[in-house]
Each structure stands twice: as structure tokens, then as C-alpha cells.
Enzyme design. Sequence first.
Site, PDB file in Angstrom:
ATOM      1  N   HIS A   1      -9.296  10.610   1.820  1.00  0.00           N
ATOM      2  CA  HIS A   1      -8.227   9.660   1.646  1.00  0.00           C
ATOM      3  C   HIS A   1      -7.017   9.822   2.304  1.00  0.00           C
ATOM      4  O   HIS A   1      -6.190   9.075   2.428  1.00  0.00           O
ATOM      5  CB  HIS A   1      -8.160   9.425   0.214  1.00  0.00           C
ATOM      6  CG  HIS A   1      -7.451   8.282  -0.123  1.00  0.00           C
ATOM      7  ND1 HIS A   1      -6.133   8.193  -0.544  1.00  0.00           N
ATOM      8  CD2 HIS A   1      -8.204   7.238  -0.266  1.00  0.00           C
ATOM      9  CE1 HIS A   1      -5.725   6.780  -0.893  1.00  0.00           C
ATOM     10  NE2 HIS A   1      -6.999   6.465  -0.860  1.00  0.00           N
TER      11      HIS A   1
ATOM     12  N   LYS B   1       3.213   4.523  -0.851  1.00  0.00           N
ATOM     13  CA  LYS B   1       3.135   5.444  -1.996  1.00  0.00           C
ATOM     14  C   LYS B   1       4.322   6.306  -1.988  1.00  0.00           C
ATOM     15  O   LYS B   1       4.782   7.181  -0.905  1.00  0.00           O
ATOM     16  CB  LYS B   1       2.021   6.280  -1.926  1.00  0.00           C
ATOM     17  CG  LYS B   1       0.606   5.764  -2.330  1.00  0.00           C
ATOM     18  CD  LYS B   1      -0.011   5.320  -1.126  1.00  0.00           C
ATOM     19  CE  LYS B   1      -1.545   4.624  -1.572  1.00  0.00           C
ATOM     20  NZ  LYS B   1      -2.209   4.271  -0.388  1.00  0.00           N
TER      21      LYS B   1
ATOM     22  N   ASP C   1      16.332  11.586  -8.637  1.00  0.00           N
ATOM     23  CA  ASP C   1      17.675  11.767  -8.268  1.00  0.00           C
ATOM     24  C   ASP C   1      18.210  11.522  -6.805  1.00  0.00           C
ATOM     25  O   ASP C   1      19.159  12.153  -6.409  1.00  0.00           O
ATOM     26  CB  ASP C   1      18.037  13.090  -8.756  1.00  0.00           C
ATOM     27  CG  ASP C   1      18.179  13.098 -10.198  1.00  0.00           C
ATOM     28  OD1 ASP C   1      18.305  12.084 -11.122  1.00  0.00           O
ATOM     29  OD2 ASP C   1      18.121  14.489 -10.912  1.00  0.00           O
TER      30      ASP C   1
ATOM     31  N   ASP D   1      -0.389  15.513  20.464  1.00  0.00           N
ATOM     32  CA  ASP D   1       0.052  16.538  21.325  1.00  0.00           C
ATOM     33  C   ASP D   1       0.334  18.010  20.378  1.00  0.00           C
ATOM     34  O   ASP D   1       0.911  18.667  21.237  1.00  0.00           O
ATOM     35  CB  ASP D   1       1.184  16.266  22.183  1.00  0.00           C
ATOM     36  CG  ASP D   1       0.444  15.390  23.574  1.00  0.00           C
ATOM     37  OD1 ASP D   1      -0.894  15.686  23.861  1.00  0.00           O
ATOM     38  OD2 ASP D   1       1.246  14.765  23.851  1.00  0.00           O
TER      39      ASP D   1
ATOM     40  N   HIS E   1       0.735  -1.257  -0.011  1.00  0.00           N
ATOM     41  CA  HIS E   1      -0.018   0.150  -0.023  1.00  0.00           C
ATOM     42  C   HIS E   1       0.791   1.366  -0.106  1.00  0.00           C
ATOM     43  O   HIS E   1       0.392   2.490   0.096  1.00  0.00           O
ATOM     44  CB  HIS E   1      -0.999  -0.017   1.290  1.00  0.00           C
ATOM     45  CG  HIS E   1      -2.036   0.903   1.111  1.00  0.00           C
ATOM     46  ND1 HIS E   1      -2.359   1.832   2.140  1.00  0.00           N
ATOM     47  CD2 HIS E   1      -3.106   0.968   0.386  1.00  0.00           C
ATOM     48  CE1 HIS E   1      -3.564   2.479   1.939  1.00  0.00           C
ATOM     49  NE2 HIS E   1      -3.887   2.061   0.591  1.00  0.00           N
TER      50      HIS E   1
ATOM     51  N   LYS F   1      -4.247  10.368   5.451  1.00  0.00           N
ATOM     52  CA  LYS F   1      -4.029   9.497   6.480  1.00  0.00           C
ATOM     53  C   LYS F   1      -2.874  10.350   7.747  1.00  0.00           C
ATOM     54  O   LYS F   1      -1.835  10.342   7.168  1.00  0.00           O
ATOM     55  CB  LYS F   1      -3.409   8.119   6.290  1.00  0.00           C
ATOM     56  CG  LYS F   1      -4.253   7.328   5.300  1.00  0.00           C
ATOM     57  CD  LYS F   1      -3.949   7.406   3.946  1.00  0.00           C
ATOM     58  CE  LYS F   1      -4.102   6.389   2.921  1.00  0.00           C
ATOM     59  NZ  LYS F   1      -5.732   6.273   2.617  1.00  0.00           N
TER      60      LYS F   1
END
Length: 449
Positions: free
Chosen positions: A415, A173, A178, A422, A171, A417
Amino acid sequence: MRAFFSLALVVLLVTGCATLPGANYPKEASTALANPETTRLGRQLDAKAREHPGLSGFRLLVQGVDGFLIRAEMANAAEKTLDLQYFIIQNDNTGKLLMDAVLRAADRGVRVRMLIDDSDDTQRDKQITALSAHKNIEIRIFNPFYSRGVFDVLRYPEFLFTGTRLNYRMHNKLYIADNAIALLGGRNVGDEYFQASSAREFGDTDIVTAGPLVRQESKSFDDYWNSELAIPIEGLGIKKPDPKQLDLYRAELAEHRGKMQGSDYLRRLATNEPLAGIASAGAQLIWTKAELVYDSPEKIKVEAGEQSGPLLRRKLGAAIREVKQDLVVVSPYLVPGDGGVKLLRDLRARGVRVRILTNSLASTDMPIVHAGYQHWRIPMLEAGVELYEVRPVLGKPDGGGGSLKSPSSGQYALHAKVFILDRRRVFIGSMNFDRRSMHLNTEIGLLID
């Protein structure tokens, strides 16, 4: 028709006995660019990093169009290497524009490595196979199915036979140019992630990284690229990459780029922002300490105790347990399970305020996951967790008040996450607060101070 189903039966019998398709196909290990300072991006960003010793630079991108632009600009600016690791790459309007930029980078001599999960093969094989015919583009598929191409319809029965293996997905991404600048977060490649879809818009985040932490992100890519589960596309399917297919796809991409010339996406791409400002103006980066956290490519074996390796949930869980006052969670798919609910109860017992934003039934793109969330909603509320659900259409709510506008005309779905600890540390990455992300899928993210 009888011959087709006879072949289907053979495929299922084979997949029922075999482990990993293409496992014996020869492949060479490779690693990230050792000297990024030999590239323009490397020199520019290294100069900025020297002004902030021991720190890395970050920039948050919340607008989908900026997520598209930075990816295309990184491909345009790359001189030696371009590494892509994704759960999904769509062959739609923005997907084609990005693949065109990647192909043109390869034409300039840039080494391109693309690692893609095999969760959604439909309509993608032709694109992937065509690109892999280029001498500078290598594509590997993570934990592949046997069924592909014309036999794609057999994926569901194949899953029934080998679900234990195939339920394990990558999952992550990650996008690196470079070995000098990296991008990670929750976005896949596709119109709905870049505010270009008329049907749906995913609200998501990317985080740009410059400085010493990029090398660690490249190492995580290398770990996956060189793992046993990453299979060269040439080792899968019936037909090998065909230069003629590449020529046809090149022409298709060029035609598509011509049709898109009047679009806002290409007009803005001509300004080279946001990359130009990030590479040349240090004011656009926030320099601080951070930690890269990611799962082992062999997460299932690590979870089972069969081998050692990193697990993201352990690192993030330890950080959450240290929260003293306030925890804010943004998770589109929220299925915490017994362990997650216990963690939240323990925080509430210590007086920690816990707020969670997730999708509503009306906004979610995964109703089956929302059903799992509904099972845990009452226990979380009883523990004192404050739950908020996203509306499917952005704009001014009934009764007046503020307004959150979107250029997309489609339904809105969360979508992103994000975990805010704190208000002193933040996690941004690919991991949802659900049992699949915690125990089945591999994930990646940054814990930023």
C-alpha cells in the site's frame, strides 16, 4: 416498502439536479495555530530546528504498529490543536483507540478539526456524528453524497446520476499536532494499516515532519478545510449531533480501551515511543531540504483549465524527467496510461534503469485495478521496465534466501507510495502511479533531498 422506494426516487431526482449537499450550510473559516512555540511540542521541536537553519527534520516509519503509536501519542501530547485529514477512518480496534485519544484531547481543550472523504460512509456516520457533538471537535466531509445513514444503500444509484462529481475524491492523508509536528504518507486509519488485522496487512509508510515545513503542511490542510467542497457534518443527513450519542460513544470507547489493556499496542503506547525520541532526541530525525507537493482542493477545475492551482503530478513528473541513472517506484496500484508509459519509455531511451514494485493478482485488494495494470504490463516490459510483484504471504520464499517477517497473520498487500530518484531524492505520499491518482483524486506528498 413502496414509500421507501418513492423516497428513494425523490432523493435521486434531487441529486440529479443539485450540485453539492450542504453547500449553503453556514461555516466559519479557520486556520492552523499561529504560535506553535507556545506548546511543549512546539518548543521542543523548534529548539531542534534552530540547530539546523533552513532545514526540516524527517523520520520514516515503515512498521504499521509505529504508525498507530505515533498518531495516538500525538493526540495525547497535543495542547492546542489537532488536525486530521483522511480518505478512510475505520471504527475498528485501532480506529476506536485513536478516536478515544482524539476525544480525550478535546476534553483537555484541544481544538480538533477532522476532514474526511465521503467515499466509504457505511458504519461511520454514527461515529462521526457522535464526536461532532463535542464542543471542541468539528468534522467536515469532503465532496459528500446525499445518501447516508439509513439511505446509504442509495449511494450506488446516486453515483450513476452524479458520477462526474462523486468520482472526484480526496485521497490525502495528513495528521498534525499543535502545528509543530506532522505525519503524512499512504496509511489510512484502520487495523489493516497498523498490523492489527487477522485478515489483511497493508505494507505502507509514514513520514514524520518537524521544522518549518510543518507550517506548509498545515496550510495545505487549511486550504482543504476552508474549501467549498468541505461540508460540516451538521449540514448533512437528517439528525443533528446529539450529546447523548456522544455519551454513548464515549462509554463505548472507554469500554473498548479497557478490553485492549492487555494488548501490545497499549503496552507500547505507555512508553511514548516513537514520539518521545523524536521530540527530545535530535538523533532520531534526519534534517534536510524538502518540498511539500499537493493538489488543489479544486483539482478537477484546475485539470480542466477553469482555474489556476497546484497539481502534484506536474511537480513529481518534472522531478522524474530529471532522473539521469535510476528510478525506483513503489506503487500498489499501477495503471500508468499512455502518458505514464511514454514517460517510462523516454527514461529508458536515455539509459535510465527503471524498477517498479507493485501488487500481484494474489496480493492486491483491488482486483479491478489489477486488471487495468495487466493491460499496461506488456508495454512497460517491452520498454525495458523491470517489474516486481509482491507475494501475498511474507516469509522465506521457496528455494531458500532471505526472509521478510510480519507479525500479522493475514494476507499481505502493498500500500506504500514511494518514488526514489537517482538515490538522491525521494517522494513519499498518498499518490499511486495510476490515472486516478494523477487526474481524479487529490493527493499530497513530500519530495525530500
